[in-house]
Write an enzyme that holds these catalytic residues in place. Structure first.
Site, PDB file in Angstrom:
ATOM      1  N   CYS A   1      -1.137  26.174  -3.686  1.00 30.93           N
ATOM      2  CA  CYS A   1      -0.215  27.261  -3.356  1.00 30.93           C
ATOM      3  C   CYS A   1      -0.201  28.328  -4.456  1.00 30.93           C
ATOM      4  CB  CYS A   1       1.200  26.731  -3.167  1.00 30.93           C
ATOM      5  SG  CYS A   1       1.300  25.437  -1.944  1.00 30.93           S
TER       6      CYS A   1
ATOM      7  N   CYS B   1       9.288  32.312  -6.300  1.00 28.72           N
ATOM      8  CA  CYS B   1       9.140  31.880  -7.703  1.00 28.72           C
ATOM      9  C   CYS B   1      10.474  31.359  -8.234  1.00 28.72           C
ATOM     10  CB  CYS B   1       8.673  33.043  -8.578  1.00 28.72           C
ATOM     11  SG  CYS B   1       7.060  33.685  -8.121  1.00 28.72           S
TER      12      CYS B   1
END
Lengths: 405, 137
Positions: free
Chosen positions: B37, B107
């Site tokens: 990812c 994030c």
């Protein structure tokens, strides 16, 4: 100003100053419309366009009547694919292309599928080349065209155009190529290789943006495409719209310069590219070259720096050095490069890739500086990388249970 | 995409990069994300057994600038907090502090996940009932 090094020439090249000089008079001093038939303003504009057509035809070993001006390679690809699909609908509706093509081809093919067409997308081998036997096996009675890009924008891998041309000729189908990354950098003579339609743009060959060409073969066979833009019937009825005279003059000049200088440019740049590539391969651990190293454009290398994420790595140097990454984080879609994934790279290596594309104005001291800075950047990012630490400890990363998100 | 000054600052001067002994009883380790990812975060906390406060925090992150900044900021915030206080750190706090654009919100989510995973690891090692804390979270 801080030092700035541009190694993103596959995105766009700077316009050569000689090209800019050639263009300037065509904005104000000679403002005519090339389609104005009744006064000298129009005549001189038409003459300038014809001269550019000759310059570009010379670069391709083609007839100037085979050059159709467009707004760029995206439009040329659209015109070639949709134009052939519509024009040859009585012969068939099947097109063969490749998974690593540019979006301008892939998305156009997707549109053709919606219009009722049938498209086969060929896989590539691990080195980025297509399997010729697979191509031939994909040809059916309703196949009208094969579309294969000359050189890939991300890896620089060059397909075997001659062999593909022979297969198409054998089966009597049209061969189209998106040659955007190849024209002006290596020899690209479509007729010699059995290519019937070929698209490219000014701004990847040191010319201006906003102008492109579709080469359309005029004899054996004489190819026709259905116009995608309706209007005044410019460009032999294939592409209406007032010609962008200054840009066309510039693209012509760019072609003339390329014809004279591309061999020496290619020789110089391949040396610099090899220096760059070898420095990383020799001095940095776990670096991989993506794509075939023999059949490749002289100015391109695509490298994966394992266990370092591409966008993060770029942030260590992107104030000074411009290049591209196949990392998801650099794309709007958050998917890693589909081209690198098609090479069987695995998403982790695709996320770790950098594309270096050198150009006519790249100097050796630029390359020395890039080697130094990016080596530092990789080492810094590996200090920060938990998976680099695990790799160094001998952990088999493929056995770790990752929490996908 | 241009980054905020705070992201640039954390990226250029990451706080608390490093590794704590993951076998120590008072250290909790959270490893989240996946190489496929493009993001892997490892966040570790070291808890003072007398005070119950997080006395040290370290991270290593494989990822883009926002991922590195998010984890760097998380370690800064964790130091000196109790476990219960640490569990209240919300990813949107990180988004706000770093001015992350929408495409980078994941994030901050990953950083929150890493905090939670590190705490869970610490609690499991020390036989602290996890459920009670999950209610807090």
């Amino acid at each position: 100003m801080a030092r700035r090094i541009y190694l993103d020439n596959n995105a766009t090249t700077p316009c050569d100053p000689r090209v800019v000089d050639a263009m300037i008079p065509w904005f104000y001093q000679h403002p005519g419309n090339a389609a104005s038939r009744n006064h000298p303003f129009g005549w001189e504009a038409e003459e300038a366009v014809d001269y550019a057509r000759e310059q570009i035809a010379a670069l391709l070993g083609a007839d100037s009547k085979e050059i159709i001006f467009t707004s760029g390679a995206t439009e040329s690809n659209n015109l070639a694919l949709k134009g052939v699909y519509e024009m040859y609908s009585r012969k068939g509706n099947h097109i063969i292309t490749v998974k690593t093509e540019h979006k301008a081809v892939l998305d156009t093919c997707a549109k053709i599928e919606k219009m009722g067409g049938e498209v086969t997308y060929l896989d590539v081998r691990n080195d980025g080349l297509i399997d010729l036997a697979e191509l031939e096996a994909a040809i059916k009675s309703n196949t009208i065209m094969v579309s294969v890009m000359w050189a890939n924008n991300e890896t620089g891998v060059i397909q075997d155009m001659k062999a593909i041309g022979e297969i198409c000729a054998k089966h009597g189908i049209l061969f189209m190529s998106d040659a955007t990354q190849a024209v002006g950098k290596i020899k690209t003579h479509p007729r010699e290789l059995g290519i019937h339609l070929m698209s490219f743009t000014g701004h990847k060959m040191y010319g201006p943006k906003g102008v492109g060409v579709l080469y359309v073969s005029r004899k054996s066979p004489r190819v026709k495409v259905t116009a995608q833009m309706d209007g005044g019937g410019h460009e032999r009825g294939m592409r209406s719209g007032t010609l962008n005279v200054p840009a066309i003059v510039g693209m012509g000049k760019a072609a003339e310069i390329a014809m004279k200088e591309m061999e020496q440019d290619a020789a110089r740049l391949s040396k610099l590219r090899d220096k760059l590539e070898n420095a990383f391969l020799q001095n940095v651990e776990e670096v991989y070259v993506n794509g075939n190293r023999e059949h490749r454009m002289p100015h391109v290398t695509n490298l994966s720096f394992k266990h370092v994420e591409g966008e993060g790595l770029m942030m260590t140097f992107n104030q000074e050095i411009a290049l591209s990454s196949g990392s998801a984080c650099t794309s709007a879609s958050l998917e890693p490069s589909y081209v690198l994934v098609a090479l069987g790279l695995g998403d982790d290596l695709a996320h770790s890739s950098l594309r270096f594309s050198l150009g006519r104005f790249t100097q050796e001291e630029d390359i020395d500086y890039v080697i130094e800075q990016i080596t530092k950047g990789v080492n810094h990012m590996r200090e920060l990388s938990p998976i680099w630490e695990m790799y160094k400890e001998g952990v088999d990363l493929s056995q770790v249970e990752w929490s996908e998100h | 995409m241009a980054y905020s000054n705070k992201v640039m600052d954390h990226f250029a001067n990451p706080r608390n990069v490093g590794t704590l002994s993951k076998d120590a009883k008072n250290v909790g380790t959270g490893l989240v994300g996946a190489p496929e990812c493009g993001d892997v975060m490892r966040l570790q906390i070291q808890v003072n057994e007398e005070t119950g406060l997080i006395e040290d925090a370290k991270f290593k992150t494989f990822g883009c600038g926002s991922a590195i900044a998010s984890s760097s900021l998380a370690t800064e915030w964790l130091k000196g907090k109790s476990i219960d206080e640490a569990l209240t750190i919300d990813n949107m706090d990180i988004v706000e502090e770093l001015a992350l654009p929408p495409v980078k919100i994941h994030c901050s989510v990953l950083a929150e996940d890493a905090i939670k995973a590190a705490i869970k690891d610490y609690q499991a090692k020390n036989n602290i009932a996890v459920e009670a804390n999950e209610q807090v979270a």
